[in-house]
Scaffold this motif. Structure first.
Motif, short mmCIF file in Angstrom:
data_model
loop_
_atom_site.label_atom_id
_atom_site.label_comp_id
_atom_site.label_asym_id
_atom_site.label_seq_id
_atom_site.Cartn_x
_atom_site.Cartn_y
_atom_site.Cartn_z
N PRO A 173 26.64 -127.59 -7.31
CA PRO A 173 26.17 -128.68 -8.80
C PRO A 173 25.14 -128.82 -10.25
CG PRO A 173 25.80 -128.83 -6.32
CD PRO A 173 26.31 -127.70 -6.93
N GLU A 174 26.00 -129.16 -10.71
CA GLU A 174 24.98 -129.79 -11.75
C GLU A 174 23.94 -130.23 -11.92
OE1 GLU A 174 25.65 -130.81 -16.94
OE2 GLU A 174 26.92 -131.67 -15.16
N SER A 175 23.22 -129.24 -11.73
CA SER A 175 21.28 -129.69 -11.64
C SER A 175 20.39 -128.85 -12.12
CB SER A 175 21.42 -130.37 -9.84
OG SER A 175 20.66 -128.53 -9.77
N PRO A 176 19.25 -129.16 -12.15
CA PRO A 176 18.39 -128.21 -13.06
C PRO A 176 17.95 -126.84 -12.21
CG PRO A 176 17.49 -130.64 -12.81
CD PRO A 176 18.54 -130.51 -12.39
N THR A 177 17.65 -127.76 -10.60
CA THR A 177 17.41 -126.27 -10.22
C THR A 177 18.33 -125.29 -9.52
OG1 THR A 177 17.12 -128.31 -8.71
CG2 THR A 177 15.59 -128.21 -9.68
N ALA A 178 19.31 -125.98 -8.97
CA ALA A 178 20.00 -124.76 -7.59
C ALA A 178 20.64 -124.05 -8.86
CB ALA A 178 21.44 -125.86 -7.38
N PRO A 179 21.18 -123.52 -10.09
CA PRO A 179 21.81 -123.05 -10.46
C PRO A 179 21.03 -121.80 -10.83
CG PRO A 179 21.86 -124.31 -12.05
CD PRO A 179 21.49 -124.89 -10.51
N PRO A 180 19.29 -121.51 -11.45
CA PRO A 180 18.53 -120.52 -11.17
C PRO A 180 18.15 -119.71 -9.60
CG PRO A 180 17.57 -122.34 -12.36
CD PRO A 180 18.81 -122.93 -11.83
N ALA A 181 18.39 -120.50 -8.97
CA ALA A 181 18.14 -120.44 -7.37
C ALA A 181 19.11 -119.37 -7.45
CB ALA A 181 17.46 -120.79 -6.89
N PHE A 182 20.54 -119.57 -7.57
CA PHE A 182 21.39 -118.87 -7.47
C PHE A 182 21.52 -117.78 -8.42
CE2 PHE A 182 23.35 -122.51 -4.56
CZ PHE A 182 23.82 -121.67 -3.89
#
Length: 325
Positions: A173-182
């Motif tokens: 999902p488009e969010s500020p927090t999930a992408p960096p962790a993945f």
């Protein structure tokens, strides 16, 4: 005689006006329009319809909740915007709220919450109440929350360890927090609307996606994905929200009735959720999907490498979540 007729006419007119006034007061019903972007069969829609029934019953019809599903009135983001400008009364949402309440971004951090009990304790804590107040200040009053099933990964290739995520194109999902962790776990992140995920998987534009098992099953991703990894990387809840502007104008009795309705709705949705999860697991197994359990600790360790990159506000809230453990 004329004088008598005039008096009778005036009495009749007064009676008519009184009747009209009585009808107007009878029509003085508060209508709250809810917009959800899930289909009518979705448990959030079922639960919100139950909420509508309970509200009408408990307020003796003085408050009526009107539920619109299937994004017929727009997306969650548009529903929230409508609540801000006075054209919408409520919705069920989580991630999109972060556009106004940045702190909601904590729910998008993989492996921040250890399990559903940890999440529940946080929501019931002073920090959970602080989040509630931040939403209220932005015009979104949370009446209750609906627990989600933990998020898992579905993929074209089997994932047995965090190393298998290396170079994998995964939709999040488009969010500020999930992408960096993945990205910290080695994946290449792609953000797409949920409505485009099935076709993207089918055409192999992306290799994987992540969602609760219930959504993987309901959206039929198993038709284009052979593997599911029980990564348990996010535990989340979605809020049943009502416009604070509308809520603030209700009587104390109406507020109490709506809160009672919300609490009963939470219990109703919880039962639906358990049943749906059991059906999803059985349905996925029947469809022949291979479900793999993994050592989530190694996934969590890699994901945590991204935490230091979050801004000061997220660091503060990570500490608050960890203080509940």
């Amino acid at each position: 005689m004329k004088k008598l007729l005039l008096i009778v006419s005036l009495i009749t007119l007064i009676g008519f006006l009184a009747a009209c006034g009585s009808e107007s007061s009878g029509d003085d019903v508060v209508e709250i329009k809810y917009s959800l972007d899930q289909p009518a069969s979705h448990i959030w829609v079922e639960a919100t319809n139950k909420f509508a029934e309970l509200v009408e019953e408990k307020t003796d019809g003085s408050v009526v909740v009107e539920v619109h599903d299937s994004a017929s009135l727009g997306t969650q983001r548009e529903a929230l915007e409508g609540m801000k400008n006075g054209t919408m009364g409520g919705t069920v949402s989580l991630e999109p709220v972060s556009a106004w309440v940045e702190e909601i971004g904590i729910f998008g951090i993989p492996y921040l919450f250890e399990n559903q009990d940890h999440l529940g304790e946080f929501l019931a804590s002073e920090h959970g109440e602080e989040l509630d107040q931040l939403m209220i200040e932005e015009g979104f009053r949370p009446l209750t929350y609906f627990m989600r099933a933990p998020r898992q990964i579905s993929s074209n290739e089997k994932i047995e360890s965090v190393e298998d995520l290396e170079g994998l194109n995964i939709r999040v999902p488009e969010s500020p927090t999930a992408p960096p962790a993945f990205e910290a776990m080695g994946a290449r992140v792609v953000t797409l609307p949920i409505s485009e995920v099935y076709s993207a998987l089918q055409q192999k534009v992306i290799d994987a996606q992540e969602n609760p098992l219930t959504q993987i099953y309901s959206d039929k991703f198993y038709e284009v994905q052979d593997y599911i990894t029980l990564s348990n990387h996010q535990f989340q809840a979605a809020y049943l929200l009502v416009s604070e502007d509308i809520y603030s104008k209700l009587t104390d009795e109406q507020k109490e009735a709506i809160q009672e309705a919300a609490e009963e709705t939470q219990a109703f949705e919880s039962e639906l959720h358990k049943k749906e999860l059991d059906e999803a697991i059985q349905g996925l197994e029947d469809a022949g999907v291979e479900i793999t359990e993994v050592n989530t600790a190694e996934f969590a360790e890699k994901a945590a490498e991204a935490y230091t990159g979050y801004d000061d506000l997220m660091q503060e809230w990570i500490e608050k979540v960890n203080s509940i453990k």
